[in-house]
Design an enzyme around this catalytic site. Structure first.
Site, PDB file in Angstrom:
ATOM      1  N   LYS A 164       0.891  -0.983  -0.138  1.00  0.00           N
ATOM      2  CA  LYS A 164       0.257   0.212   0.142  1.00  0.00           C
ATOM      3  C   LYS A 164       1.258   1.136   0.261  1.00  0.00           C
ATOM      4  O   LYS A 164       2.247   1.557   0.753  1.00  0.00           O
ATOM      5  CB  LYS A 164      -0.917   0.697   1.508  1.00  0.00           C
ATOM      6  CG  LYS A 164      -1.759   1.004   1.231  1.00  0.00           C
ATOM      7  CD  LYS A 164      -3.388   0.379  -0.128  1.00  0.00           C
ATOM      8  CE  LYS A 164      -4.272   0.677  -0.108  1.00  0.00           C
ATOM      9  NZ  LYS A 164      -5.465   0.084  -0.366  1.00  0.00           N
TER      10      LYS A 164
HETATM   11  P1  NAD Z   1     -13.173   7.907  -2.573  1.00  0.00           P
HETATM   12  O1  NAD Z   1     -11.861   9.237  -2.666  1.00  0.00           O
HETATM   13  O2  NAD Z   1     -13.426   6.875  -4.309  1.00  0.00           O
HETATM   14  O3  NAD Z   1     -13.830   7.819  -1.698  1.00  0.00           O
HETATM   15  C1  NAD Z   1     -13.976   8.211  -0.102  1.00  0.00           C
HETATM   16  C2  NAD Z   1     -15.923   8.360  -0.197  1.00  0.00           C
HETATM   17  O4  NAD Z   1     -15.831   8.658   1.008  1.00  0.00           O
HETATM   18  C3  NAD Z   1     -16.025  10.295  -0.467  1.00  0.00           C
HETATM   19  O5  NAD Z   1     -17.423   9.689  -0.801  1.00  0.00           O
HETATM   20  C4  NAD Z   1     -15.942  11.174   0.755  1.00  0.00           C
HETATM   21  O6  NAD Z   1     -17.510  11.827   0.889  1.00  0.00           O
HETATM   22  C5  NAD Z   1     -15.990  10.409   2.010  1.00  0.00           C
HETATM   23  N1  NAD Z   1     -15.322  10.569   3.268  1.00  0.00           N
HETATM   24  C6  NAD Z   1     -14.001  10.825   3.473  1.00  0.00           C
HETATM   25  N2  NAD Z   1     -14.741  11.537   4.507  1.00  0.00           N
HETATM   26  C7  NAD Z   1     -15.339  11.348   5.405  1.00  0.00           C
HETATM   27  C8  NAD Z   1     -16.226  11.670   6.609  1.00  0.00           C
HETATM   28  N3  NAD Z   1     -15.720  12.094   7.579  1.00  0.00           N
HETATM   29  N4  NAD Z   1     -17.301  10.577   6.487  1.00  0.00           N
HETATM   30  C9  NAD Z   1     -18.233  10.937   5.560  1.00  0.00           C
HETATM   31  N5  NAD Z   1     -17.634  10.183   4.407  1.00  0.00           N
HETATM   32  C10 NAD Z   1     -17.099  10.111   4.376  1.00  0.00           C
HETATM   33  O7  NAD Z   1     -12.435   6.652  -2.457  1.00  0.00           O
HETATM   34  P2  NAD Z   1     -12.362   5.166  -2.972  1.00  0.00           P
HETATM   35  O8  NAD Z   1     -11.697   4.901  -3.931  1.00  0.00           O
HETATM   36  O9  NAD Z   1     -14.524   4.460  -2.725  1.00  0.00           O
HETATM   37  O10 NAD Z   1     -12.499   4.345  -0.857  1.00  0.00           O
HETATM   38  C11 NAD Z   1     -13.705   3.853  -0.129  1.00  0.00           C
HETATM   39  C12 NAD Z   1     -12.579   2.977   0.509  1.00  0.00           C
HETATM   40  O11 NAD Z   1     -12.941   1.532   0.101  1.00  0.00           O
HETATM   41  C13 NAD Z   1     -11.886   3.174   1.480  1.00  0.00           C
HETATM   42  O12 NAD Z   1     -11.871   2.253   2.818  1.00  0.00           O
HETATM   43  C14 NAD Z   1     -10.621   2.942   0.553  1.00  0.00           C
HETATM   44  O13 NAD Z   1      -9.281   2.156   0.651  1.00  0.00           O
HETATM   45  C15 NAD Z   1     -11.207   1.089  -0.215  1.00  0.00           C
HETATM   46  N6  NAD Z   1     -11.195   0.310  -1.060  1.00  0.00           N
HETATM   47  C16 NAD Z   1     -11.081   1.024  -1.849  1.00  0.00           C
HETATM   48  C17 NAD Z   1     -11.147   0.060  -3.065  1.00  0.00           C
HETATM   49  C18 NAD Z   1     -10.659   0.889  -4.548  1.00  0.00           C
HETATM   50  O14 NAD Z   1     -10.760   0.018  -5.530  1.00  0.00           O
HETATM   51  N7  NAD Z   1     -11.111   2.025  -5.118  1.00  0.00           N
HETATM   52  C19 NAD Z   1     -10.747  -0.753  -3.174  1.00  0.00           C
HETATM   53  C20 NAD Z   1     -10.354  -1.604  -2.111  1.00  0.00           C
HETATM   54  C21 NAD Z   1     -11.044  -0.977  -0.949  1.00  0.00           C
END
Ligand code: NAD
Length: 447
Positions: free
Chosen positions: A133
């Protein structure tokens, strides 16, 4: 015993408490530290599956922790110094693999925890990768497009000798996207002129479809989560086509999960993000909300739902509650408010240990992140394979292959739950660790 002699390590005395491993590795335990929490879960599961002592201590620390500082020219002419990380946890099963996060709160121990989860996730869904990561401590919302590009290019140049298309392959995560992955791949190609240009595409996944990306990668994490729910919910008496759900986070994972579930007939009752929380008992249209979020930057002020407080949001009764934002958001007080049958983790480590315990006490079924959100890395693997062969698959082929990986992972976790009589989180770790243990037993430890 022969193993202990061969490795020169402490002989296994089974069962050992994770405390003993922490002490042996001189880790001063902090219950609020996400890395320590994650390692504790891995060690508990390692003991259940009978992992050998030397395997436990290998998994209790990342193989490599890289920290870099690099200057970037900002639009107003001054230079800012940025801090970046790449943590490579374990590559017993294949090249290191894991996302790159851009967020102001990025810090080493959280990145270490997320790298551990990648090792577990890849093993559980049986993609031939290890876990890593990375991240840059910055706020992408306040950077211009040009600044974002320069941060990305400087970060790649700082770590380019520590990653590689067959060694460590980054991907998008919170705050990064396909555009950033295109800059990443382009910079790496410039930095490694001796490598085959086409082959350098494999340095990163989650690229735009126009340039080496895979069909279905953008929605893959949400799609994988939906496949897991389809497989698991019938066992809990929930009909996916009639279920209700809430989401925290409406970014990549949240918005795709919302759209794909709604397409199956499920009703999205409430959504919260960093700008606020909204609710509509008649259901929120995820397509309209996605358009609004692109324009407004968040769910706040969406006219097709009413604004609610955080407390009201958590208390809304739903069948499935899906955290898809950041780590450790579900603290004990939030867990007490959640009114759902199932907690399906789109985000990594969304609850604190206290929050987790309360959800369990209250009989909420937890479907863990290493199972639920493994669709992203699975389609990243497909992208890497397609780049390697220069043969590209249709969206339907990608979905079908993803479904196979996700359903098999869910069945593996269910089998481990039955075999070891543990909860789904522990069972998912057990199913992942069984494979890692088998591979170490076959490979041994060099020299
Ligand atoms: P992203 O940046 O696209 O979205 C993040 C979201 O979290 C946004 O809607 C934002 O408004 C919200 N957020 C941030 N701070 C917040 C708060 N304090 N309160 C409420 N909401 C809040 O990120 P993503 O890619 O969708 O990732 C989200 C999660 O999924 C993370 O834990 C990431 O590690 C995990 N993840 C992502 C992927 C991927 O393919 N993108 C894969 C596996 C896991």
């Amino acid at each position: 015993m022969a193993d202990a002699v061969a490795t020169g390590m402490t002989p296994a005395t089974s069962p050992r408490l994770p405390d003993a491993v922490f002490k042996e590795l001189e880790i001063v335990r902090d219950p609020t530290n996400l890395f320590h929490q994650t390692i504790e879960q891995v060690l508990m599961a390692s003991q259940i599956v009978g992992l050998r002592h030397h395997q436990q201590i290998i998994l209790a620390q990342p193989a490599n922790e890289i920290m870099v500082h690099f200057p970037v020219l900002m639009d107003d002419g001054h230079h800012d110094l940025f801090k970046g990380y790449r943590v490579q946890h374990n590559n017993a099963l294949g090249p290191y693999k894991g996302g790159i996060r851009y967020h102001p709160d990025v810090q080493l121990d959280d990145i270490k925890a997320l790298a551990v989860l990648m090792t577990m996730k890849c093993s559980l869904v049986r993609v031939p990768f290890g876990g890593s990561k990375g991240g840059v401590k910055c706020d992408p919302r306040t950077l211009s497009n040009n600044e974002l590009m320069r941060v990305t290019r400087r970060f790649v140049s700082a770590i380019s000798n520590q990653i590689g298309p067959d060694y460590d392959i980054p991907a998008p995560d919170v705050g990064t996207n396909a555009r950033i992955m295109a800059w990443f791949a382009d910079t790496y190609a410039q930095m490694q002129p001796e490598r085959d240009r086409q082959d350098t595409l494999r340095i990163v996944t989650g690229k735009p479809v126009e340039w080496g990306g895979s069909q279905g990668r953008e929605k893959a994490t949400g799609q994988g989560l939906v496949y897991i729910l389809k497989e698991m919910l019938p066992d809990m008496g929930i009909d996916i086509s009639r279920m209700t759900f809430s989401l925290i986070g409406f970014g990549n994972v949240g918005s795709w999960t919302g759209r794909l579930l709604a397409a199956l007939g499920a009703k999205m009752l409430a959504v919260a993000d960093h700008t606020g929380a909204i609710h509509n008992d008649g259901g929120i249209d995820p397509e309209l909300l996605a358009e609004h979020v692109i324009e407004a930057g968040g769910v706040n002020d969406f006219t097709e739902a009413e604004a609610v407080t955080t407390e009201q949001f958590y208390g809304i009764p739903v069948d499935v509650f899906i955290p898809a934002a950041l780590e450790q958001m579900i603290t004990e007080d939030k867990a007490r408010l959640i009114n759902a049958k199932v907690f399906a983790e789109g985000a990594n480590a969304p609850s604190t240990p206290g929050g987790d315990a309360i959800l369990t006490q209250r009989g909420v079924e937890i479907l863990p992140a290493i199972l639920c959100n493994a669709g992203g890395v699975t389609v990243s693997y497909f992208e890497w394979v397609q780049n390697k062969s220069s043969v590209y698959w249709t969206a339907e082929e990608v979905d079908e292959r993803l479904n196979t990986h996700m359903v098999q992972a869910a069945r593996r976790a269910k089998a481990a739950r039955k075999k070891y009589d543990v909860d789904m989180r522990t069972a998912s770790f057990c199913a992942a660790l069984e494979q890692i243990g088998d591979v170490y037993n076959l490979r041994g430890v060099f020299p």
